[in-house]
Design an enzyme around this catalytic site. Structure first.
Site, PDB file in Angstrom:
ATOM      1  N   ASP A  37       0.819  -1.222   0.000  1.00 52.20           N
ATOM      2  CA  ASP A  37       0.000   0.000   0.000  1.00 52.20           C
ATOM      3  C   ASP A  37       0.855   1.276   0.000  1.00 52.20           C
ATOM      4  O   ASP A  37       1.953   1.297   0.546  1.00 52.20           O
ATOM      5  CB  ASP A  37      -0.930  -0.007   1.221  1.00 52.20           C
ATOM      6  N   ASN A  82     -10.650  -3.047  -5.373  1.00 50.27           N
ATOM      7  CA  ASN A  82      -9.849  -2.097  -6.153  1.00 50.27           C
ATOM      8  C   ASN A  82     -10.399  -1.842  -7.557  1.00 50.27           C
ATOM      9  O   ASN A  82      -9.967  -0.901  -8.238  1.00 50.27           O
ATOM     10  CB  ASN A  82      -8.377  -2.541  -6.229  1.00 50.27           C
TER      11      ASN A  82
HETATM   12  C1  IPE Z   1      -5.336  -2.615   0.170  1.00 53.20           C
HETATM   13  O1  IPE Z   1      -5.058  -1.303  -0.068  1.00 53.20           O
HETATM   14  C2  IPE Z   1      -5.294  -3.391  -1.102  1.00 53.20           C
HETATM   15  C3  IPE Z   1      -3.978  -3.522  -1.704  1.00 53.20           C
HETATM   16  C4  IPE Z   1      -2.868  -2.982  -1.297  1.00 53.20           C
HETATM   17  C5  IPE Z   1      -3.936  -4.370  -2.869  1.00 53.20           C
HETATM   18  P1  IPE Z   1      -6.217  -0.239  -0.352  1.00 53.20           P
HETATM   19  O2  IPE Z   1      -5.533   1.038  -0.650  1.00 53.20           O
HETATM   20  O3  IPE Z   1      -7.142  -0.753  -1.385  1.00 53.20           O
HETATM   21  O4  IPE Z   1      -6.973  -0.201   1.044  1.00 53.20           O
HETATM   22  P2  IPE Z   1      -7.911   0.909   1.689  1.00 53.20           P
HETATM   23  O5  IPE Z   1      -8.897   1.317   0.647  1.00 53.20           O
HETATM   24  O6  IPE Z   1      -7.032   2.048   2.093  1.00 53.20           O
HETATM   25  O7  IPE Z   1      -8.513   0.245   2.871  1.00 53.20           O
HETATM   26  C1  IPE Z   2      -1.644   0.068  -3.266  1.00 55.55           C
HETATM   27  O1  IPE Z   2      -1.380   1.418  -3.354  1.00 55.55           O
HETATM   28  C2  IPE Z   2      -1.795  -0.597  -4.596  1.00 55.55           C
HETATM   29  C3  IPE Z   2      -3.146  -1.062  -4.885  1.00 55.55           C
HETATM   30  C4  IPE Z   2      -4.167  -0.992  -4.079  1.00 55.55           C
HETATM   31  C5  IPE Z   2      -3.374  -1.621  -6.184  1.00 55.55           C
HETATM   32  P1  IPE Z   2      -2.560   2.466  -3.390  1.00 55.55           P
HETATM   33  O2  IPE Z   2      -2.843   2.760  -4.833  1.00 55.55           O
HETATM   34  O3  IPE Z   2      -3.700   2.044  -2.575  1.00 55.55           O
HETATM   35  O4  IPE Z   2      -1.828   3.702  -2.759  1.00 55.55           O
HETATM   36  P2  IPE Z   2      -2.483   4.787  -1.792  1.00 55.55           P
HETATM   37  O5  IPE Z   2      -2.985   4.059  -0.594  1.00 55.55           O
HETATM   38  O6  IPE Z   2      -3.591   5.446  -2.565  1.00 55.55           O
HETATM   39  O7  IPE Z   2      -1.358   5.701  -1.480  1.00 55.55           O
HETATM   40 MG    MG Z   3      -4.147   2.361  -0.584  1.00 51.53          MG
END
Ligand code: IPE
Ligand code: IPE
Ligand code: MG
Length: 252
Positions: free
Chosen positions: A30, A78
């Site tokens: 993340d 996602n």
């Molecule tokens: C969790 O991260 C999913 C992945 C890293 C694949 P998210 O960015 O989707 O989680 P939330 O929305 O902050 O809970």
């Molecule tokens: C995690 O990074 C990757 C996926 C969920 C695919 P994010 O895209 O959620 O990154 P933040 O949380 O918005 O910074």
């Molecule tokens: Mg995220």
């Protein structure tokens, strides 16, 4: 004296007992989007750098002898993201799969994909199948990549499979135990994670490994995934090694 102290506290590898490593590490990848946004870049740029970080960390885990690494790369939720972001993640996945098919045998890393692959393109699904098949022949570190994965979806998927076996007469509902149910999950055959690392600072599971993390030690860092390094991994492992895992019992 001061310098010696500084050196010691910065020596992250020195804080790790490499003879007592966690057998299974899980990571929620993340913080890619924030990493990019802080640099005035599109979120997709963060996913590109994040995929490089994954290569570095997975290789390092293999080198130090971590038996199982499970990473959360794309959740069932996602898909709610803008289409261009989803497309970029899928094209990075394709690139990664093509590369892995060529290098897995040489590197002796088993790559397995966990999640519901049905919404992926036919091309991606074929590559995933090829990767899983190559992995079945190898023996090295098992790296599971969770794509279109959700902990709740995994439990429902397992419950359905068990119900089907009941209807077919292969098992009886009253025979079901926790150990048996684990064989119906995507993670069948893989021990539960000892350590779950969440970069990006969020204090939640976001639907990751809900069943498997019942007694997993959690390590959260504000470092964003693209900036995650071997040093951060050392810090996480060192923190894990200071914990007292009681599993509901009393202090050993
Ligand atoms: C969790 O991260 C999913 C992945 C890293 C694949 P998210 O960015 O989707 O989680 P939330 O929305 O902050 O809970
Ligand atoms: C995690 O990074 C990757 C996926 C969920 C695919 P994010 O895209 O959620 O990154 P933040 O949380 O918005 O910074
Ligand atoms: Mg995220």
């Amino acid at each position: 004296m001061k310098l010696a102290f500084w050196k010691k506290s910065d020596d992250t590898a020195g804080q790790v007992d490499f003879g007592r490593l966690p057998r299974h590490i899980a990571v929620i990848l993340d913080g890619n989007g924030r990493w990019a946004q802080r640099r005035g870049l599109p979120r997709t740029a963060g996913h590109k750098v994040g995929s490089e970080t994954f290569r570095t960390i997975a290789t390092y885990c293999r080198d130090i002898g971590i038996a199982y690494l499970t990473v959360y790369a794309f959740s069932t939720e996602n898909w709610r993201r803008p289409q261009d972001e989803v497309d970029t993640i899928m094209s990075l996945l394709k690139r990664y799969l093509l590369e892995a098919i060529d290098t897995m045998e040489r590197d002796n890393v088993r790559l397995r994909f966990m999640g519901d692959m049905t919404p992926l393109s036919v091309e991606l699904r074929e590559l995933v199948d090829r990767c899983n098949a190559i992995s079945d022949r190898l023996t090295g570190c098992l790296c599971s990549i969770c794509i279109n994965y959700g902990g709740r979806a995994e439990i429902v998927h397992g419950a359905r499979a068990f119900a089907k076996d009941c209807v077919a007469g292969a098992v009886k509902p009253e025979d079901l135990t926790e150990e048996m149910f684990e064989n119906y999950l995507y993670s069948a055959g893989i021990p539960s994670p000892d350590l779950l690392i969440r970069p990006g600072g969020e204090l939640r599971l976001s639907n990751f490994l809900l069943w498997q993390c019942a007694y997993t030690e959690i390590y959260v860092t504000d470092v964003l995934w693209p900036d995650f390094s071997k040093e951060e991994l050392h810090r996480a492992i060192a923190s894990y090694q200071r914990r007292d895992r009681r599993f509901g019992g009393v202090k050993r």
